[in-house]
Motif scaffolding. Structure first.
Motif, PDB file in Angstrom:
ATOM      1  N   GLN A  13      -9.736   6.966  -1.764  1.00 50.71           N
ATOM      2  CA  GLN A  13      -9.593   5.773  -2.599  1.00 50.71           C
ATOM      3  C   GLN A  13      -8.133   5.530  -2.958  1.00 50.71           C
ATOM      4  O   GLN A  13      -7.646   4.396  -2.920  1.00 50.71           O
ATOM      5  N   LEU A  14      -7.404   6.594  -3.257  1.00 50.02           N
ATOM      6  CA  LEU A  14      -5.985   6.490  -3.594  1.00 50.02           C
ATOM      7  C   LEU A  14      -5.192   5.952  -2.408  1.00 50.02           C
ATOM      8  O   LEU A  14      -4.333   5.065  -2.566  1.00 50.02           O
ATOM      9  N   MET A  15      -5.485   6.451  -1.220  1.00 56.22           N
ATOM     10  CA  MET A  15      -4.786   5.985  -0.021  1.00 56.22           C
ATOM     11  C   MET A  15      -5.119   4.518   0.272  1.00 56.22           C
ATOM     12  O   MET A  15      -4.242   3.741   0.644  1.00 56.22           O
ATOM     13  N   THR A  16      -6.365   4.152   0.083  1.00 52.70           N
ATOM     14  CA  THR A  16      -6.770   2.762   0.293  1.00 52.70           C
ATOM     15  C   THR A  16      -6.034   1.841  -0.675  1.00 52.70           C
ATOM     16  O   THR A  16      -5.523   0.783  -0.283  1.00 52.70           O
ATOM     17  N   ASN A  17      -5.958   2.248  -1.927  1.00 56.31           N
ATOM     18  CA  ASN A  17      -5.243   1.449  -2.928  1.00 56.31           C
ATOM     19  C   ASN A  17      -3.758   1.370  -2.607  1.00 56.31           C
ATOM     20  O   ASN A  17      -3.136   0.311  -2.756  1.00 56.31           O
ATOM     21  N   ALA A  18      -3.176   2.488  -2.165  1.00 50.33           N
ATOM     22  CA  ALA A  18      -1.757   2.502  -1.819  1.00 50.33           C
ATOM     23  C   ALA A  18      -1.479   1.560  -0.653  1.00 50.33           C
ATOM     24  O   ALA A  18      -0.467   0.852  -0.641  1.00 50.33           O
ATOM     25  N   MET A  19      -2.366   1.548   0.321  1.00 49.70           N
ATOM     26  CA  MET A  19      -2.192   0.646   1.457  1.00 49.70           C
ATOM     27  C   MET A  19      -2.293  -0.813   1.018  1.00 49.70           C
ATOM     28  O   MET A  19      -1.569  -1.667   1.508  1.00 49.70           O
ATOM     29  N   GLY A  20      -3.200  -1.081   0.091  1.00 49.82           N
ATOM     30  CA  GLY A  20      -3.321  -2.443  -0.429  1.00 49.82           C
ATOM     31  C   GLY A  20      -2.072  -2.883  -1.165  1.00 49.82           C
ATOM     32  O   GLY A  20      -1.597  -4.004  -0.999  1.00 49.82           O
ATOM     33  N   ALA A  22       0.957  -1.629  -0.678  1.00 52.66           N
ATOM     34  CA  ALA A  22       2.015  -1.755   0.322  1.00 52.66           C
ATOM     35  C   ALA A  22       1.892  -3.079   1.076  1.00 52.66           C
ATOM     36  O   ALA A  22       2.895  -3.759   1.325  1.00 52.66           O
ATOM     37  N   GLN A  23       0.676  -3.469   1.431  1.00 51.77           N
ATOM     38  CA  GLN A  23       0.472  -4.736   2.132  1.00 51.77           C
ATOM     39  C   GLN A  23       0.861  -5.914   1.234  1.00 51.77           C
ATOM     40  O   GLN A  23       1.485  -6.866   1.683  1.00 51.77           O
ATOM     41  N   GLY A  24       0.497  -5.833  -0.037  1.00 55.62           N
ATOM     42  CA  GLY A  24       0.874  -6.891  -0.974  1.00 55.62           C
ATOM     43  C   GLY A  24       2.382  -6.996  -1.120  1.00 55.62           C
ATOM     44  O   GLY A  24       2.941  -8.099  -1.157  1.00 55.62           O
ATOM     45  N   ALA A  25       3.061  -5.850  -1.189  1.00 56.68           N
ATOM     46  CA  ALA A  25       4.522  -5.847  -1.291  1.00 56.68           C
ATOM     47  C   ALA A  25       5.151  -6.430  -0.029  1.00 56.68           C
ATOM     48  O   ALA A  25       6.129  -7.187  -0.099  1.00 56.68           O
ATOM     49  N   ASP A  27       3.771  -8.636   2.039  1.00 58.69           N
ATOM     50  CA  ASP A  27       3.533 -10.076   2.027  1.00 58.69           C
ATOM     51  C   ASP A  27       4.487 -10.787   1.076  1.00 58.69           C
ATOM     52  O   ASP A  27       5.020 -11.852   1.388  1.00 58.69           O
ATOM     53  N   GLU A  28       4.700 -10.187  -0.088  1.00 57.00           N
ATOM     54  CA  GLU A  28       5.603 -10.784  -1.068  1.00 57.00           C
ATOM     55  C   GLU A  28       7.036 -10.797  -0.550  1.00 57.00           C
ATOM     56  O   GLU A  28       7.766 -11.786  -0.715  1.00 57.00           O
ATOM     57  N   ALA A  29       7.452  -9.715   0.111  1.00 58.56           N
ATOM     58  CA  ALA A  29       8.808  -9.653   0.673  1.00 58.56           C
ATOM     59  C   ALA A  29       8.979 -10.695   1.772  1.00 58.56           C
ATOM     60  O   ALA A  29      10.024 -11.353   1.853  1.00 58.56           O
ATOM     61  N   GLU A  30       7.965 -10.854   2.619  1.00 60.35           N
ATOM     62  CA  GLU A  30       8.042 -11.866   3.675  1.00 60.35           C
ATOM     63  C   GLU A  30       8.143 -13.269   3.095  1.00 60.35           C
ATOM     64  O   GLU A  30       8.924 -14.092   3.570  1.00 60.35           O
ATOM     65  N   THR A  31       7.365 -13.539   2.064  1.00 56.67           N
ATOM     66  CA  THR A  31       7.399 -14.852   1.425  1.00 56.67           C
ATOM     67  C   THR A  31       8.763 -15.116   0.802  1.00 56.67           C
ATOM     68  O   THR A  31       9.326 -16.219   0.940  1.00 56.67           O
ATOM     69  N   ALA A  32       9.312 -14.107   0.134  1.00 53.21           N
ATOM     70  CA  ALA A  32      10.629 -14.252  -0.486  1.00 53.21           C
ATOM     71  C   ALA A  32      11.704 -14.482   0.571  1.00 53.21           C
ATOM     72  O   ALA A  32      12.582 -15.338   0.413  1.00 53.21           O
TER      73      ALA A  32
END
Length: 80
Positions: A13-20, A22-25, A27-32
């Motif tokens: 669960q911790l790894m799944t959350n970490a991946m989520g 990381a993916q959000g970060a 996406d945010e970096a790409e948008t910026a």
């Protein structure tokens, strides 16, 4: 054995959350970055491909008209 499965479940669960996160970060970096590039390009005096093609077509037409007028002028000068 139950404790061991709970630990693996928690780690999973911790790894799944970490991946989520990381993916959000990502996406945010790409948008910026895209926003920064869009602003940078907008600040420049670049033309669109359509504008460039339109001006190139106008220049080609003007060259053709100039050549036709030069030929006509040469013809008139040869007569006179």
């Amino acid at each position: 054995m139950q404790t061991r499965n709970k630990i693996f479940d928690d780690i999973s669960q911790l790894m799944t959350n970490a991946m989520g996160v990381a993916q959000g970060a990502r996406d945010e970096a790409e948008t910026a970055m895209k926003g920064m590039m869009d602003r940078w390009l907008a600040d420049r005096d670049f033309v669109t491909r359509e504008e460039f093609d339109a001006v190139r077509a106008m220049a080609q037409k003007a060259r053709e008209e100039n050549e036709a007028l030069k030929a006509r002028l040469d013809s008139l000068e040869a007569k006179g």
